[in-house]
Design a protein around this motif. Structure first.
Motif, mmCIF file in Angstrom:
data_model
loop_
_atom_site.group_PDB
_atom_site.id
_atom_site.type_symbol
_atom_site.label_atom_id
_atom_site.label_comp_id
_atom_site.label_asym_id
_atom_site.label_seq_id
_atom_site.Cartn_x
_atom_site.Cartn_y
_atom_site.Cartn_z
ATOM 1 N N PHE A 187 0.852 -1.185 0.000
ATOM 2 C CA PHE A 187 0.000 0.000 0.000
ATOM 3 C C PHE A 187 0.888 1.235 0.000
ATOM 4 N N ILE A 188 0.638 2.112 -0.970
ATOM 5 C CA ILE A 188 1.459 3.316 -1.128
ATOM 6 C C ILE A 188 0.638 4.530 -0.724
ATOM 7 N N GLU A 189 1.216 5.382 0.101
ATOM 8 C CA GLU A 189 0.519 6.632 0.426
ATOM 9 C C GLU A 189 0.440 7.495 -0.818
ATOM 10 N N TYR A 190 -0.728 8.079 -1.009
ATOM 11 C CA TYR A 190 -0.933 8.994 -2.132
ATOM 12 C C TYR A 190 -0.001 10.208 -1.996
ATOM 13 N N MET A 191 0.697 10.517 -3.086
ATOM 14 C CA MET A 191 1.577 11.697 -3.075
ATOM 15 C C MET A 191 1.004 12.748 -4.026
ATOM 16 N N PRO A 192 0.854 13.969 -3.577
ATOM 17 C CA PRO A 192 0.197 14.996 -4.402
ATOM 18 C C PRO A 192 1.119 15.550 -5.481
ATOM 19 N N VAL A 193 1.255 14.827 -6.582
ATOM 20 C CA VAL A 193 2.146 15.319 -7.640
ATOM 21 C C VAL A 193 1.397 15.968 -8.803
ATOM 22 N N VAL A 194 0.123 15.598 -8.999
ATOM 23 C CA VAL A 194 -0.664 16.285 -10.019
ATOM 24 C C VAL A 194 -1.308 17.472 -9.316
ATOM 25 N N LYS A 195 -1.296 18.640 -9.975
ATOM 26 C CA LYS A 195 -1.797 19.846 -9.295
ATOM 27 C C LYS A 195 -3.319 19.785 -9.179
ATOM 28 N N ASP A 196 -3.761 19.090 -8.159
ATOM 29 C CA ASP A 196 -5.167 18.786 -8.017
ATOM 30 C C ASP A 196 -5.702 19.543 -6.803
ATOM 31 N N GLU A 197 -6.709 20.408 -7.035
ATOM 32 C CA GLU A 197 -7.320 21.161 -5.936
ATOM 33 C C GLU A 197 -7.798 20.192 -4.854
ATOM 34 N N GLY A 198 -7.568 20.526 -3.620
ATOM 35 C CA GLY A 198 -8.115 19.737 -2.513
ATOM 36 C C GLY A 198 -7.516 18.358 -2.389
ATOM 37 N N TRP A 199 -6.248 18.198 -2.769
ATOM 38 C CA TRP A 199 -5.622 16.883 -2.726
ATOM 39 C C TRP A 199 -5.588 16.289 -1.329
ATOM 40 N N GLN A 200 -5.655 17.158 -0.307
ATOM 41 C CA GLN A 200 -5.546 16.663 1.071
ATOM 42 C C GLN A 200 -6.639 15.657 1.410
ATOM 43 N N ARG A 201 -7.810 15.772 0.732
ATOM 44 C CA ARG A 201 -8.913 14.885 1.089
ATOM 45 C C ARG A 201 -8.586 13.417 0.825
ATOM 46 N N TYR A 202 -7.630 13.167 -0.079
ATOM 47 C CA TYR A 202 -7.295 11.779 -0.409
ATOM 48 C C TYR A 202 -6.311 11.146 0.568
ATOM 49 N N CYS A 203 -5.623 11.977 1.344
ATOM 50 C CA CYS A 203 -4.496 11.459 2.139
ATOM 51 C C CYS A 203 -4.953 10.530 3.246
ATOM 52 N N LEU A 204 -4.259 9.435 3.347
ATOM 53 C CA LEU A 204 -4.543 8.409 4.352
ATOM 54 C C LEU A 204 -3.170 7.872 4.733
ATOM 55 N N SER A 205 -2.856 7.891 6.016
ATOM 56 C CA SER A 205 -1.484 7.514 6.390
ATOM 57 C C SER A 205 -1.301 5.999 6.363
ATOM 58 N N GLY A 206 -0.079 5.583 6.154
ATOM 59 C CA GLY A 206 0.258 4.157 6.186
ATOM 60 C C GLY A 206 -0.122 3.549 7.518
ATOM 61 N N GLU A 207 0.013 4.346 8.567
ATOM 62 C CA GLU A 207 -0.303 3.857 9.917
ATOM 63 C C GLU A 207 -1.793 3.515 10.009
ATOM 64 N N GLU A 208 -2.624 4.403 9.456
ATOM 65 C CA GLU A 208 -4.074 4.133 9.514
ATOM 66 C C GLU A 208 -4.414 2.901 8.671
ATOM 67 N N ILE A 209 -3.764 2.761 7.523
ATOM 68 C CA ILE A 209 -3.996 1.595 6.655
ATOM 69 C C ILE A 209 -3.696 0.321 7.452
ATOM 70 N N LEU A 210 -2.548 0.347 8.112
ATOM 71 C CA LEU A 210 -2.112 -0.815 8.883
ATOM 72 C C LEU A 210 -3.087 -1.121 10.016
ATOM 73 N N GLN A 211 -3.498 -0.067 10.717
ATOM 74 C CA GLN A 211 -4.419 -0.274 11.847
ATOM 75 C C GLN A 211 -5.736 -0.868 11.371
ATOM 76 N N ARG A 212 -6.215 -0.393 10.220
ATOM 77 C CA ARG A 212 -7.511 -0.895 9.735
ATOM 78 C C ARG A 212 -7.412 -2.356 9.344
ATOM 79 N N ILE A 213 -6.256 -2.771 8.828
ATOM 80 C CA ILE A 213 -6.102 -4.188 8.480
ATOM 81 C C ILE A 213 -5.889 -5.010 9.752
ATOM 82 N N ALA A 214 -5.060 -4.458 10.659
ATOM 83 C CA ALA A 214 -4.754 -5.186 11.898
ATOM 84 C C ALA A 214 -5.992 -5.370 12.773
ATOM 85 N N ALA A 215 -7.010 -4.514 12.582
ATOM 86 C CA ALA A 215 -8.243 -4.673 13.362
ATOM 87 C C ALA A 215 -9.006 -5.920 12.920
#
Ligand code: SAM
Ligand code: SF4
Ligand code: SF4
Length: 326
Positions: A187-215
């Motif tokens: 799982f790769i964290e989304y990196m904002p490389v395309v100049k996309d308005e409001g890119w922050q809404r997509y961000c999800l940390s690797g830690e949260e990804i891991l926690q959701r699977i580990a649950a």
């Protein structure tokens, strides 16, 4: 021979992009209209790419990953890969692909000496996949995974860029893939490389990804091999494939970074996120291997210690992932 940078990191891994063109248009990677002619620049010939690879291997590079754009769309790629795999001293040849042409090409890639495939799949739902890739056909990519194994490859590693509200509901489906199909998923964290308005809404940390699977699953840490990338790896008990988290944005794996990059237009970079680049064209036209070796050594010795992106303060760089190859 070893290549060591100014803070003692052993640099043994080259990511070589062979094209900036692609047969998909993933919205987080490329503008919808693709790469423009002006941006396209002068693409290096296979002879030039081979000279870069031979020079880098001569200096201490042991692993090369071919990337793009989409490497399988470039005419003549199989012959080029066969020449690369024959370079004495190259221990590991890998390729990253979107998988769209893999069903047709897997057997040739295996015969050419490619050892490992990474296939990017951001959704296991055909509609979401089509939306993210702006038209891609998931069934072709899944057929490519089967063809790769039939050809003799180990189960390809899957790269999935996880974006909140886009594909994060599928985390457990990807986790199941490591049990049912035996593929390892990173799982790769989304990196904002395309100049996309409001890119922050997509961000999800690797830690949260891991926690959701580990649950939902018991995860065991996995020991990594000598050419392991920057992922932290885990395994669901009994699964053949592993689960990896690449925290490109939130975490700092820069202290273990072992890589340099060269784009298809001959721009060499010590760090994905640095503005520093070295134009290799003057060392290639006409070809001058000594000058090229000097340039590669300089890229390694000036490799930045770490990147400068953060979850809330990213400055857009003047490139897209399709140009630099991820
Ligand atoms: N076309 C091939 C593919 O998609 O695998 C190879 C090139 S692609 C640029 C390499 C990797 O970069 C892919 O796994 C892709 O998901 C990743 N990538 C591209 N843009 C990204 C972004 N904005 N954030 C995180 N990963 C990205
Ligand atoms: Fe093409 Fe790969 Fe970028 Fe998607 S991520 S647009 S497949 S280069
Ligand atoms: Fe290496 Fe730069 Fe990526 Fe850090 S940000 S891991 S230094 S390429």
């Amino acid at each position: 021979m070893q290549l060591t940078d100014s803070i003692g990191r052993n640099i043994n891994y080259l990511r070589l992009s062979v094209t900036d063109r692609c047969n998909m248009r993933c919205f987080y990677c490329m503008p919808k209209e693709g790469v423009s002619r002006e941006e396209h620049g002068t693409i290096l010939s296979y002879e030039e790419l081979l000279l870069i690879a031979e020079t880098a291997v001569g200096l201490g590079i042991e692993k090369i990953r071919i990337t793009g754009g989409e490497p399988l769309v470039r005419a003549g790629i199989v012959g080029f890969l066969a020449n690369l795999s024959a370079i004495p001293g190259l221990r590991h040849l890998a390729l990253t692909t979107n998988g769209l042409l893999l069903a047709e090409m897997a057997a040739d890639l295996f015969r050419a000496g490619v050892q490992r495939l990474n296939v990017s799949i951001d959704s296991l739902n055909p509609d979401t996949f089509r939306d993210i890739t702006r038209g891609g056909d998931l069934s072709r990519v899944l057929a490519g995974l089967d063809a790769a194994e039939e050809a003799g490859f180990p189960p390809p590693k899957i790269n999935a860029v996880i974006m909140r509200g886009v594909n994060d509901a599928e985390l457990l489906d990807f986790a199941e893939m490591t049990r049912l199909r035996g593929n390892s998923v990173r799982f790769i964290e989304y990196m904002p490389v395309v100049k996309d308005e409001g890119w922050q809404r997509y961000c999800l940390s690797g830690e949260e990804i891991l926690q959701r699977i580990a649950a939902n699953y018991q995860l065991e840490p996995v020991d990594k091999g000598p050419f392991a990338g920057p992922s932290r790896d885990f395994r669901i008990a009994g699964a053949r494939g592993s689960i990896g988290i690449i925290t490109a944005v939130s975490g700092h794996f820069c202290s273990d970074c072992n890589r340099i990059r060269v784009t298809s237009t001959g721009q060499a970079k010590g760090c994905l996120f640095s503005d520093e680049k070295t134009d290799l064209l003057p060392c290639l036209r006409p070809p001058d291997q000594e000058r090229l070796a000097e340039a590669v050594r300089r890229i390694v010795s000036t490799k930045p210690e770490r990147h400068s992106i953060t979850g809330n303060g990213y400055t857009h760089r003047n490139f897209t992932m399709s140009q630099i190859g991820g």
